[in-house]
Motif scaffolding. Structure first.
Motif, PDB file in Angstrom:
ATOM      1  N   ASN A  69      49.468 -17.428   2.951  1.00 57.69           N
ATOM      2  CA  ASN A  69      50.379 -16.364   2.550  1.00 57.69           C
ATOM      3  C   ASN A  69      50.108 -15.846   1.150  1.00 57.69           C
ATOM      4  N   ARG A  70      49.000 -15.189   1.019  1.00 57.97           N
ATOM      5  CA  ARG A  70      48.640 -14.566  -0.244  1.00 57.97           C
ATOM      6  C   ARG A  70      48.650 -13.052  -0.076  1.00 57.97           C
ATOM      7  N   ALA A  71      48.860 -12.356  -1.160  1.00 59.84           N
ATOM      8  CA  ALA A  71      48.864 -10.895  -1.135  1.00 59.84           C
ATOM      9  C   ALA A  71      48.113 -10.382  -2.350  1.00 59.84           C
ATOM     10  N   GLU A  72      47.466  -9.249  -2.161  1.00 57.85           N
ATOM     11  CA  GLU A  72      46.769  -8.591  -3.251  1.00 57.85           C
ATOM     12  C   GLU A  72      47.129  -7.112  -3.204  1.00 57.85           C
ATOM     13  N   PHE A  73      47.363  -6.556  -4.382  1.00 54.06           N
ATOM     14  CA  PHE A  73      47.590  -5.120  -4.508  1.00 54.06           C
ATOM     15  C   PHE A  73      46.521  -4.557  -5.426  1.00 54.06           C
ATOM     16  N   LEU A  74      45.931  -3.450  -5.006  1.00 59.16           N
ATOM     17  CA  LEU A  74      44.937  -2.771  -5.815  1.00 59.16           C
ATOM     18  C   LEU A  74      45.340  -1.304  -5.885  1.00 59.16           C
ATOM     19  N   VAL A  75      45.266  -0.732  -7.066  1.00 58.75           N
ATOM     20  CA  VAL A  75      45.593   0.683  -7.253  1.00 58.75           C
ATOM     21  C   VAL A  75      44.447   1.335  -8.017  1.00 58.75           C
ATOM     22  N   LEU A  76      44.011   2.468  -7.501  1.00 59.68           N
ATOM     23  CA  LEU A  76      42.991   3.279  -8.163  1.00 59.68           C
ATOM     24  C   LEU A  76      43.639   4.594  -8.566  1.00 59.68           C
ATOM     25  N   ALA A  77      43.480   4.989  -9.816  1.00 55.13           N
ATOM     26  CA  ALA A  77      44.011   6.266 -10.304  1.00 55.13           C
ATOM     27  C   ALA A  77      42.851   7.239 -10.475  1.00 55.13           C
ATOM     28  N   PHE A  78      43.115   8.501 -10.139  1.00 54.40           N
ATOM     29  CA  PHE A  78      42.105   9.554 -10.238  1.00 54.40           C
ATOM     30  C   PHE A  78      42.664  10.712 -11.050  1.00 54.40           C
ATOM     31  N   PRO A  79      41.800  11.595 -11.527  1.00 48.94           N
ATOM     32  CA  PRO A  79      42.276  12.702 -12.361  1.00 48.94           C
ATOM     33  C   PRO A  79      43.238  13.638 -11.635  1.00 48.94           C
ATOM     34  N   ASP A  80      43.097  13.750 -10.305  1.00 49.55           N
ATOM     35  CA  ASP A  80      43.981  14.630  -9.540  1.00 49.55           C
ATOM     36  C   ASP A  80      43.926  14.234  -8.069  1.00 49.55           C
ATOM     37  N   ALA A  81      44.783  14.856  -7.258  1.00 53.77           N
ATOM     38  CA  ALA A  81      44.870  14.539  -5.834  1.00 53.77           C
ATOM     39  C   ALA A  81      43.576  14.861  -5.099  1.00 53.77           C
ATOM     40  N   GLY A  82      42.876  15.929  -5.513  1.00 51.89           N
ATOM     41  CA  GLY A  82      41.615  16.287  -4.863  1.00 51.89           C
ATOM     42  C   GLY A  82      40.555  15.223  -5.031  1.00 51.89           C
ATOM     43  N   ALA A  83      40.428  14.691  -6.235  1.00 49.93           N
ATOM     44  CA  ALA A  83      39.453  13.627  -6.495  1.00 49.93           C
ATOM     45  C   ALA A  83      39.832  12.356  -5.731  1.00 49.93           C
ATOM     46  N   ALA A  84      41.130  12.055  -5.669  1.00 47.28           N
ATOM     47  CA  ALA A  84      41.591  10.884  -4.926  1.00 47.28           C
ATOM     48  C   ALA A  84      41.305  11.048  -3.437  1.00 47.28           C
ATOM     49  N   HIS A  85      41.542  12.244  -2.907  1.00 46.69           N
ATOM     50  CA  HIS A  85      41.263  12.508  -1.491  1.00 46.69           C
ATOM     51  C   HIS A  85      39.783  12.289  -1.192  1.00 46.69           C
ATOM     52  N   GLN A  86      38.901  12.839  -2.029  1.00 51.50           N
ATOM     53  CA  GLN A  86      37.466  12.693  -1.782  1.00 51.50           C
ATOM     54  C   GLN A  86      37.047  11.230  -1.835  1.00 51.50           C
ATOM     55  N   ALA A  87      37.581  10.483  -2.787  1.00 51.70           N
ATOM     56  CA  ALA A  87      37.255   9.058  -2.881  1.00 51.70           C
ATOM     57  C   ALA A  87      37.794   8.304  -1.667  1.00 51.70           C
ATOM     58  N   TYR A  88      39.014   8.631  -1.232  1.00 55.26           N
ATOM     59  CA  TYR A  88      39.603   7.988  -0.052  1.00 55.26           C
ATOM     60  C   TYR A  88      38.723   8.218   1.175  1.00 55.26           C
ATOM     61  N   VAL A  89      38.328   9.460   1.397  1.00 56.69           N
ATOM     62  CA  VAL A  89      37.474   9.798   2.537  1.00 56.69           C
ATOM     63  C   VAL A  89      36.160   9.020   2.440  1.00 56.69           C
ATOM     64  N   ASP A  90      35.591   8.974   1.264  1.00 59.18           N
ATOM     65  CA  ASP A  90      34.338   8.267   1.026  1.00 59.18           C
ATOM     66  C   ASP A  90      34.489   6.780   1.360  1.00 59.18           C
ATOM     67  N   ILE A  91      35.572   6.171   0.917  1.00 60.06           N
ATOM     68  CA  ILE A  91      35.806   4.746   1.185  1.00 60.06           C
ATOM     69  C   ILE A  91      35.946   4.505   2.686  1.00 60.06           C
TER      70      ILE A  91
END
Length: 160
Positions: A51-73
């Protein structure tokens, strides 16, 4: 976090780059554009399973950059050399989300589940590991809901 289920909290790690992060290993947009990365672990103890949990958060300059990174991942996640991911359907979070099962998938008693999602300029990963209880299939839903609420707060309560 429920301290009865996760009595130990690790020291949060914060970085100004996603360079070298295994999640971004096959996703150049993630490594190139993330402006901050935060990771924190919870569980029974630093070196104990169950029962372990991990949270990871990535911040990007804007929603467009985050979307592109999400799609890439998501497109490249199966190419990761460190972990084996299999896409699964899980409850949606944020504006885009994808569930994964990974690790020792042949033994359902130790199924690791993750939900990767994007909310505005942030990508979150909630990861439930080594849960031997009957809640192992659903615990990721409460973990990802908790992280999604925090990302919405960080995004100023805006949908994206």
């Amino acid at each position: 976090m429920d301290t009865r289920e996760y009595p130990w909290a690790g020291t949060p790690e914060v970085r100004t780059s996603a360079a070298g992060l295994s999640l971004c290993e096959a996703a150049p947009e993630c490594e190139k554009n993330a402006t901050a990365v935060g990771v924190v672990n919870f569980g029974r103890g630093e070196d104990t399973g169950e029962n372990r949990a991990e949270f990871l958060v990535l911040a990007f300059p804007d929603a467009g950059a985050a979307h592109q990174a999400y799609v890439d991942i998501v497109e490249d996640i199966e190419e990761l050399r460190v972990l084996t991911f299999t896409k699964v359907e899980l409850e949606s979070r944020g504006e885009e989300s994808q569930g994964f099962t990974m690790g020792r998938t042949s033994d359902p008693a130790w199924r690791n589940r993750s939900l990767l999602f994007r909310h505005g300029a942030f990508i979150g990963l909630a990861h439930q590991m080594d849960d031997p209880t009957a809640r192992r299939d659903s615990r990721i839903l409460s973990l990802s809901s908790l992280l999604a609420d925090r990302l919405e707060e960080a995004n100023g309560g805006k949908p994206g």
